[in-house]
Write a protein that holds these residues in place. Sequence first.
Motif, mmCIF file in Angstrom:
data_model
loop_
_atom_site.group_PDB
_atom_site.id
_atom_site.type_symbol
_atom_site.label_atom_id
_atom_site.label_comp_id
_atom_site.label_asym_id
_atom_site.label_seq_id
_atom_site.Cartn_x
_atom_site.Cartn_y
_atom_site.Cartn_z
ATOM 1 N N GLY A 285 0.780 -1.223 0.000
ATOM 2 C CA GLY A 285 0.000 0.000 0.000
ATOM 3 C C GLY A 285 0.810 1.271 0.000
ATOM 4 N N ASP A 286 2.136 1.184 -0.137
ATOM 5 C CA ASP A 286 2.907 2.417 -0.203
ATOM 6 C C ASP A 286 3.216 2.760 -1.655
ATOM 7 O OD1 ASP A 286 5.001 0.819 -1.023
ATOM 8 O OD2 ASP A 286 6.294 1.236 0.683
ATOM 9 N N TYR A 287 3.645 3.990 -1.874
ATOM 10 C CA TYR A 287 4.040 4.404 -3.214
ATOM 11 C C TYR A 287 5.058 5.530 -3.085
ATOM 12 C CZ TYR A 287 0.546 8.130 -2.492
ATOM 13 O OH TYR A 287 -0.185 9.187 -1.990
ATOM 14 N N VAL A 288 5.923 5.609 -4.072
ATOM 15 C CA VAL A 288 6.974 6.616 -4.128
ATOM 16 C C VAL A 288 6.640 7.586 -5.256
ATOM 17 C CG1 VAL A 288 9.398 6.989 -4.744
ATOM 18 C CG2 VAL A 288 8.789 5.192 -3.121
ATOM 19 N N VAL A 289 6.847 8.872 -5.017
ATOM 20 C CA VAL A 289 6.634 9.884 -6.051
ATOM 21 C C VAL A 289 7.984 10.492 -6.421
ATOM 22 C CG1 VAL A 289 5.389 11.961 -6.732
ATOM 23 C CG2 VAL A 289 4.354 10.377 -5.084
ATOM 24 N N ILE A 290 8.246 10.567 -7.715
ATOM 25 C CA ILE A 290 9.503 11.092 -8.249
ATOM 26 C C ILE A 290 9.230 12.425 -8.937
ATOM 27 C CG2 ILE A 290 11.396 10.678 -9.853
ATOM 28 C CD1 ILE A 290 11.391 8.729 -7.574
ATOM 29 N N SER A 291 10.129 13.392 -8.732
ATOM 30 C CA SER A 291 9.988 14.710 -9.355
ATOM 31 C C SER A 291 11.128 14.957 -10.337
ATOM 32 C CB SER A 291 9.997 15.805 -8.279
ATOM 33 O OG SER A 291 10.094 17.088 -8.877
ATOM 34 N N TYR A 292 10.775 15.050 -11.627
ATOM 35 C CA TYR A 292 11.720 15.436 -12.670
ATOM 36 C C TYR A 292 11.400 16.855 -13.144
ATOM 37 C CZ TYR A 292 12.917 10.429 -13.220
ATOM 38 O OH TYR A 292 13.330 9.137 -13.016
ATOM 39 N N HIS A 293 12.339 17.429 -13.891
ATOM 40 C CA HIS A 293 12.111 18.745 -14.489
ATOM 41 C C HIS A 293 12.424 18.677 -15.989
ATOM 42 C CE1 HIS A 293 11.841 19.959 -10.298
ATOM 43 N NE2 HIS A 293 11.391 21.136 -10.698
ATOM 44 N N SER B 295 -0.834 5.904 -12.056
ATOM 45 C CA SER B 295 -1.415 7.231 -12.207
ATOM 46 C C SER B 295 -1.951 7.719 -10.869
ATOM 47 C CB SER B 295 -2.558 7.191 -13.225
ATOM 48 O OG SER B 295 -3.640 6.409 -12.707
ATOM 49 N N LEU B 296 -2.205 9.017 -10.789
ATOM 50 C CA LEU B 296 -2.825 9.549 -9.585
ATOM 51 C C LEU B 296 -4.197 8.918 -9.365
ATOM 52 C CD1 LEU B 296 -2.803 11.622 -7.234
ATOM 53 C CD2 LEU B 296 -4.003 13.185 -8.773
ATOM 54 N N GLN B 297 -4.934 8.653 -10.461
ATOM 55 C CA GLN B 297 -6.259 8.064 -10.311
ATOM 56 C C GLN B 297 -6.194 6.682 -9.672
ATOM 57 O OE1 GLN B 297 -9.178 9.780 -10.961
ATOM 58 N NE2 GLN B 297 -9.993 8.061 -9.768
ATOM 59 N N GLN B 298 -5.175 5.911 -9.994
ATOM 60 C CA GLN B 298 -5.023 4.600 -9.352
ATOM 61 C C GLN B 298 -4.824 4.756 -7.846
ATOM 62 O OE1 GLN B 298 -2.039 3.274 -12.607
ATOM 63 N NE2 GLN B 298 -2.646 1.366 -11.586
ATOM 64 N N ILE B 299 -4.087 5.769 -7.449
ATOM 65 C CA ILE B 299 -3.871 6.008 -6.020
ATOM 66 C C ILE B 299 -5.184 6.416 -5.362
ATOM 67 C CG2 ILE B 299 -2.649 7.427 -4.340
ATOM 68 C CD1 ILE B 299 -0.372 7.667 -6.417
ATOM 69 N N ALA C 33 -9.810 4.833 -1.953
ATOM 70 C CA ALA C 33 -11.263 4.772 -1.781
ATOM 71 C C ALA C 33 -11.776 3.345 -1.638
ATOM 72 C CB ALA C 33 -11.952 5.463 -2.948
ATOM 73 N N GLY C 34 -10.887 2.368 -1.606
ATOM 74 C CA GLY C 34 -11.314 0.980 -1.451
ATOM 75 C C GLY C 34 -11.395 0.211 -2.743
ATOM 76 N N GLY C 35 -10.950 0.811 -3.854
ATOM 77 C CA GLY C 35 -10.948 0.136 -5.147
ATOM 78 C C GLY C 35 -9.760 -0.803 -5.279
ATOM 79 N N PRO C 36 -9.354 -1.084 -6.513
ATOM 80 C CA PRO C 36 -8.222 -1.994 -6.727
ATOM 81 C C PRO C 36 -6.969 -1.518 -5.982
ATOM 82 C CG PRO C 36 -9.349 -1.532 -8.792
ATOM 83 C CD PRO C 36 -9.942 -0.607 -7.779
ATOM 84 N N ALA C 37 -6.303 -2.460 -5.353
ATOM 85 C CA ALA C 37 -5.091 -2.108 -4.605
ATOM 86 C C ALA C 37 -3.989 -1.675 -5.562
ATOM 87 C CB ALA C 37 -4.631 -3.296 -3.779
ATOM 88 N N LEU C 38 -3.096 -0.865 -5.065
ATOM 89 C CA LEU C 38 -1.936 -0.487 -5.862
ATOM 90 C C LEU C 38 -1.055 -1.706 -6.101
ATOM 91 C CD1 LEU C 38 -0.761 2.913 -4.316
ATOM 92 C CD2 LEU C 38 -1.960 2.557 -6.471
ATOM 93 N N PRO D 124 8.680 8.028 1.260
ATOM 94 C CA PRO D 124 7.582 7.323 0.596
ATOM 95 C C PRO D 124 6.240 7.743 1.175
ATOM 96 C CG PRO D 124 8.651 5.884 2.176
ATOM 97 C CD PRO D 124 9.453 7.158 2.157
ATOM 98 N N ASN D 125 5.181 7.366 0.510
ATOM 99 C CA ASN D 125 3.819 7.661 0.943
ATOM 100 C C ASN D 125 3.081 6.362 1.245
ATOM 101 O OD1 ASN D 125 3.479 10.733 0.003
ATOM 102 N ND2 ASN D 125 4.572 9.630 -1.592
ATOM 103 N N GLN D 126 2.167 6.426 2.204
ATOM 104 C CA GLN D 126 1.294 5.298 2.506
ATOM 105 C C GLN D 126 -0.096 5.587 1.968
ATOM 106 O OE1 GLN D 126 2.057 2.358 3.914
ATOM 107 N NE2 GLN D 126 4.227 2.911 4.111
ATOM 108 N N ILE D 127 -0.792 4.561 1.511
ATOM 109 C CA ILE D 127 -2.109 4.755 0.926
ATOM 110 C C ILE D 127 -3.086 5.326 1.942
ATOM 111 C CG2 ILE D 127 -3.082 2.477 1.425
ATOM 112 C CD1 ILE D 127 -3.320 4.470 -1.890
ATOM 113 N N ASN D 128 -2.821 5.104 3.233
ATOM 114 C CA ASN D 128 -3.709 5.635 4.265
ATOM 115 C C ASN D 128 -3.360 7.058 4.688
ATOM 116 O OD1 ASN D 128 -5.236 3.243 4.427
ATOM 117 N ND2 ASN D 128 -3.746 2.310 5.824
#
Length: 653
Positions: A29-37, A76-80, A85-90, A263-267
């Motif tokens: 349930g965690d995810y990492v966000v990367i920032s490029y320029h 995608s952000l929508q998947q997160i 919201a309780g939909g398909p897990a990451l 990192p980020n947690q889905i909760n």
Amino acid sequence: MTPWRVLVMSAALLMLFSAGPAQADRSPGDYVVISYHDIVDTSVTPDLDIYSQTITRNRLVEHFNLMASSGYQPVSLQQIIDAKAGGPALPDNAVLLTFDDGYRSFYEIVFPLLKLYNFPAVQAVVGSWLDVPAGGRVPYGSITLPRERFLSWAQVKELDESPLVEIASHSYNLHYGVIGNPMGNEQAAAVTSIWESRRGYEREADYLARLRQDMQQTQQRFQQEIGQSPRIMVWPYGAYSEATLNIAAEYGMPYTFSLLSAPNQINDPMRSMNRYLIDQETTLETIEEILSNRVWEREEQRIVHVDLDYVYDPDPIQQEQNLDRLIERIYSYGVTTVYLQAYADPDGDGVTDALYFPNRHLPVRADLFNRVAWQLKKRAGVKVYAWMPVLAFDLGSGYQYVTDARTGQESPDHYRRLSPYVEENRRAITEIYQDLGRLTKFDGLLFHDDAFFTDFEDANPAALAAYERAALPGDVNAIRRDEQLMATWTRFKTEQLTRFTQELAQAANLYRQADNKVFTTSRNLYAVTVMEPESQRWFAQDIQNFASGYDFVAVMAMPYMEEADHPDEWLRDLARRSLAQVSADQLVFELQAQNWHSQTPIPSEEMARWVRILREEGIQHIGYYPDDFHSNHPDIQVMRPVFSVSRRFRATP
């Protein structure tokens, strides 16, 4: 086959044969966000100017290949949102890719790669830059860039129509710095009340109106050009506040990203998602450490208390020399944190007579805190806590103060403190903290040791009424005659003080600039409450209550102040008793650098020995007060080997 495709496929094959399985320390349930320029293709435009955070196409391909071959899955952000919201897990090892600033390279270089790898991504654009006419120049910091370096609205619309790309706002016109104090420090426009020599600081109402106008322009231009408003606001420089998040949400942008490397947690709340900033020096080894969460470790803190009274001087030239001396010392010390005094106490009685920042209630001795904090953050690279009183503000005779039940008067033996049970007092203190957050830059709060009640306080009429509402007698003497009532009363006062400080933290954090550091709180605790638990009723302080209420418990580990016969043994005992009740992660031990009984400095060698003792006992976070940078006390050459966290200086215990 085009050359860039050959490069992609050959590099991918190399990675497949050379890379072993990802040794991820990720959790479900965690995810990492990367920032490029910006991305540059040096084979096509070898002479193109390269700026900070720019990377080459080859380096980006290496990163994408690593993700594809090692099991990291861009989402995608929508998947997160759906997973939350309780939909398909990451999927396992989820990664969200973001690109800031709206460079044309995203369309010409990145977009084809996204389609090849089937990777989704977010692109954040600056509306006013897109509105610059063809052939014009885009303001970019202190320079300008050709309009052609950035996307066109037509390209933005094409990208937005792709299921792989979500277009975010990077503000309409907030991607620049403004003057944030009389000394001319330039700070992020979105989180700074502008200072002008003729008019002073931008009014709160004008500041908020400026933000709302920007959000409104963003909405309008997106609707006109691509037919829909963005739902993501990526704040320039990663600088935002709770207030800016609230305003963006009002305009349909409830999501944003910070530059906090974690990192980020889905909760977790999605108002601000942590993000790792990538540049050309981000090697494959580093990117894999980021993706697998092997770089996020809570560091040991080494803390120096700095009195702004030591920096302040009526002569501005001397004051600037004092500041330079302080910055040089902190930079060369190898410490992590400065607890920076935000209030003025030149007579040393512990009561605030003035402040070092503009505010609604007290005189301003000098508008100095923002300047010093900003310089410490930017030039010395440390985290800065605003060290603030909780109750010890002298607002004059029109306010009600803490009173002793024995006399009905203020106690002459303790700080003069505003009674927190009086609504007018609470409002004034809260406004002071809110002004601190709006007009200065800092990373956390240290609540001073003035937040206490003795076992005869508070007997203010408003306090007595509060006791009655809590089903206690409205008579301190009646409470004191009953041990059970006394215990209940002590707990009530302890919890009331903690709740009030939490309200103050919220007030300070409303406008406070959040950037690449977590906002944390710490509160001073008298050591006697740990050594003699029965003394908790003398102060309305409890170490376990503090541990539940703050990120850090700052134990005042000051043996001479406590008149310890054997300071070394006393420190060991204090460390063991504290660790028996609170995790080492939350404990800060604050040593004394001055013997206030004898009015003499503590020898630097003795302080260094104390640091070694505390480290031996398992204390991770250590600080001291005060730091006299004028006299080099404590001696940095003596302290640095045991006190610094820098590998260059640190000695093993």
